[in-house]
Design a protein around this motif. Structure first.
Motif, short mmCIF file in Angstrom:
data_model
loop_
_atom_site.label_atom_id
_atom_site.label_comp_id
_atom_site.label_asym_id
_atom_site.label_seq_id
_atom_site.Cartn_x
_atom_site.Cartn_y
_atom_site.Cartn_z
N MET A 1 47.16 123.11 -2.05
CA MET A 1 47.50 122.03 -1.14
C MET A 1 47.64 120.73 -1.91
O MET A 1 47.00 120.51 -2.93
CB MET A 1 46.42 121.86 -0.07
CG MET A 1 46.34 123.01 0.93
SD MET A 1 44.97 122.80 2.08
CE MET A 1 45.45 121.25 2.88
N THR A 2 48.45 119.87 -1.40
CA THR A 2 48.60 118.56 -2.00
C THR A 2 47.78 117.56 -1.22
O THR A 2 47.31 117.83 -0.13
CB THR A 2 50.07 118.14 -1.99
OG1 THR A 2 50.55 118.14 -0.64
CG2 THR A 2 50.91 119.10 -2.79
N GLY A 3 47.65 116.34 -1.76
CA GLY A 3 46.92 115.32 -1.04
C GLY A 3 45.68 114.91 -1.80
O GLY A 3 45.26 115.56 -2.76
N PRO A 4 45.03 113.81 -1.34
CA PRO A 4 43.91 113.24 -2.07
C PRO A 4 42.70 114.16 -2.14
O PRO A 4 41.91 114.06 -3.06
CB PRO A 4 43.58 111.97 -1.29
CG PRO A 4 44.14 112.20 0.08
CD PRO A 4 45.36 113.05 -0.13
N GLY A 5 42.51 115.08 -1.18
CA GLY A 5 41.32 115.91 -1.16
C GLY A 5 41.59 117.35 -1.51
O GLY A 5 40.81 118.23 -1.12
N VAL A 6 42.67 117.63 -2.24
CA VAL A 6 43.05 119.01 -2.49
C VAL A 6 41.93 119.81 -3.13
O VAL A 6 41.71 120.97 -2.78
CB VAL A 6 44.33 119.06 -3.35
CG1 VAL A 6 44.16 118.29 -4.65
CG2 VAL A 6 44.73 120.49 -3.61
N ASN A 7 41.22 119.23 -4.08
CA ASN A 7 40.12 119.92 -4.75
C ASN A 7 38.77 119.39 -4.29
O ASN A 7 37.74 119.64 -4.93
CB ASN A 7 40.25 119.77 -6.27
CG ASN A 7 41.49 120.46 -6.80
OD1 ASN A 7 41.79 121.58 -6.41
ND2 ASN A 7 42.21 119.78 -7.68
N PRO A 167 52.90 119.78 6.34
CA PRO A 167 51.44 119.79 6.13
C PRO A 167 50.76 120.91 6.91
O PRO A 167 49.78 121.50 6.43
CB PRO A 167 51.01 118.41 6.64
CG PRO A 167 52.23 117.56 6.52
CD PRO A 167 53.37 118.47 6.84
N LEU A 168 51.26 121.25 8.10
CA LEU A 168 50.68 122.33 8.89
C LEU A 168 50.92 123.67 8.21
O LEU A 168 50.01 124.51 8.12
CB LEU A 168 51.29 122.35 10.30
CG LEU A 168 50.81 121.33 11.32
CD1 LEU A 168 51.25 119.92 10.94
CD2 LEU A 168 51.31 121.68 12.71
N LEU A 169 52.15 123.88 7.73
CA LEU A 169 52.47 125.14 7.06
C LEU A 169 51.70 125.28 5.76
O LEU A 169 51.22 126.37 5.41
CB LEU A 169 53.97 125.23 6.82
CG LEU A 169 54.81 125.47 8.07
CD1 LEU A 169 56.28 125.19 7.80
CD2 LEU A 169 54.63 126.91 8.57
N GLU A 170 51.56 124.19 5.03
CA GLU A 170 50.78 124.23 3.79
C GLU A 170 49.34 124.63 4.07
O GLU A 170 48.77 125.49 3.38
CB GLU A 170 50.83 122.88 3.09
CG GLU A 170 50.10 122.87 1.76
CD GLU A 170 50.21 121.53 1.05
OE1 GLU A 170 49.99 121.50 -0.18
OE2 GLU A 170 50.48 120.51 1.72
N PHE A 171 48.75 124.04 5.08
CA PHE A 171 47.37 124.37 5.43
C PHE A 171 47.27 125.82 5.90
O PHE A 171 46.35 126.56 5.50
CB PHE A 171 46.86 123.43 6.53
CG PHE A 171 45.38 123.57 6.80
CD1 PHE A 171 44.45 122.86 6.08
CD2 PHE A 171 44.94 124.44 7.79
CE1 PHE A 171 43.10 123.00 6.32
CE2 PHE A 171 43.58 124.60 8.04
CZ PHE A 171 42.66 123.87 7.31
#
Length: 290
Positions: A1-7, A167-171
């Motif tokens: 996933m991308t985004g600030p909290g990916v890890n 974002p929904l599909l990625e999640f």
């Protein structure tokens, strides 16, 4: 996933209630599946409904510390390879969770019993977090059990291609890959289409095929990115809420979206998210999108 909290960690709000305990079980299993750390958060200023004001000789801080300690021990007993940290805070739970959402992979909240009158009122803490968190928020009902792990389908509502659905599909695909599940991509066709494309006509057949193709095109980049995840498509007439609820009857997780809002006073959840949170029996992920 991308985004600030990916890890970042999987963060669960824990207040000692049965709903929050079930949410912690779900969050721990998810953290293990994804190889992420788990953070248990308790705000000693936020009390579960029905809890006594005073805990005999114990202070609220001591009570909160014991809640976290007991839950940490139980989860480590269940999952040998789980990495757990705890955090006891003095600010309201809603603020602490929203702040943690800036670096979390997801937030996990306990929801109320499915089908109860009280389930219509999700609670001020949950609504605030669901409406404002920058990361996905998952609401888990207290009747959820480990049997849910045997449900091998992640339902994702896909009404639009691009920024609204990615974002929904990625999640959804990330969850499916971690759980060895398949994705069911769902799109609702407006009831007004019955006028222009009545059932049983050649025009209706073409319309259905076109909509299936549009749905497949929206999902295609994620199928390519997650080649081991099986996908099914469902296109049905009805309101988006009705179609999603029908598709989610036997799912392990349902993923819906909400738009990001620039100011705390302007947020709100849409009717589809509300319907899913009130009526879908499985955990529901609310994913913010532009």
């Amino acid at each position: 996933m991308t985004g600030p909290g990916v890890n970042g960690p999987v963060v669960v709000g824990l207040d000692g209630s049965p709903a929050s305990v079930t949410a912690a079980w779900w969050a721990a299993r998810t953290a293990v599946d994804r190889g992420l750390p788990l953070l248990l958060l308790h705000s000693w200023t936020t009390r579960p409904l029905g809890a006594p004001i005073a805990q005999e000789a114990l202070s609220k801080q001591r009570y909160g510390g014991e809640v976290l300690e007991r839950m940490e021990a139980e989860l480590l007993h269940r999952h040998d390879d789980l990495k757990v940290t705890t955090e006891l805070v003095s600010v309201p739970a809603s603020k602490a969770l929203v702040d943690l959402g800036d670096r979390a992979a997801m937030l996990v909240l306990g929801s109320r019993e499915h089908g109860s009158i009280a389930s219509f009122f999700l609670g001020s803490v949950n609504l605030y977090v669901l409406g404002l968190a920058r990361c996905p928020v998952v609401a888990v009902r207290p009747e959820a059990t480990d049997d849910d792990a045997e449900r091998y389908e992640i339902v994702v509502g896909v009404q639009e291609a691009g920024a609204a659905s990615d974002p929904l599909l990625e999640f959804g695909f990330t969850a499916a890959e971690a759980q060895g599940a398949r994705v069911r991509a769902v799109r609702a066709l407006p009831l007004s289409s019955l006028v222009t494309h009545p059932r049983g006509t050649h025009r209706d057949d073409g319309y259905e095929v076109d909509e299936q193709a549009r749905l497949a095109a929206a999902v295609a980049p994620w199928r390519e990115r997650f080649p081991t995840v099986a996908v099914t498509y469902q296109v049905a007439r009805g309101t988006a809420a009705q179609v999603l609820l029908t598709a989610s009857a036997h799912s392990a997780l349902t993923v819906v979206g909400r738009r990001r809002h620039p100011a705390p006073l302007s947020w709100k959840l849409g009717p589809v998210a509300h319907a899913a949170l009130h009526h879908v029996p499985c955990p529901v992920a609310v994913v913010p999108h532009d």
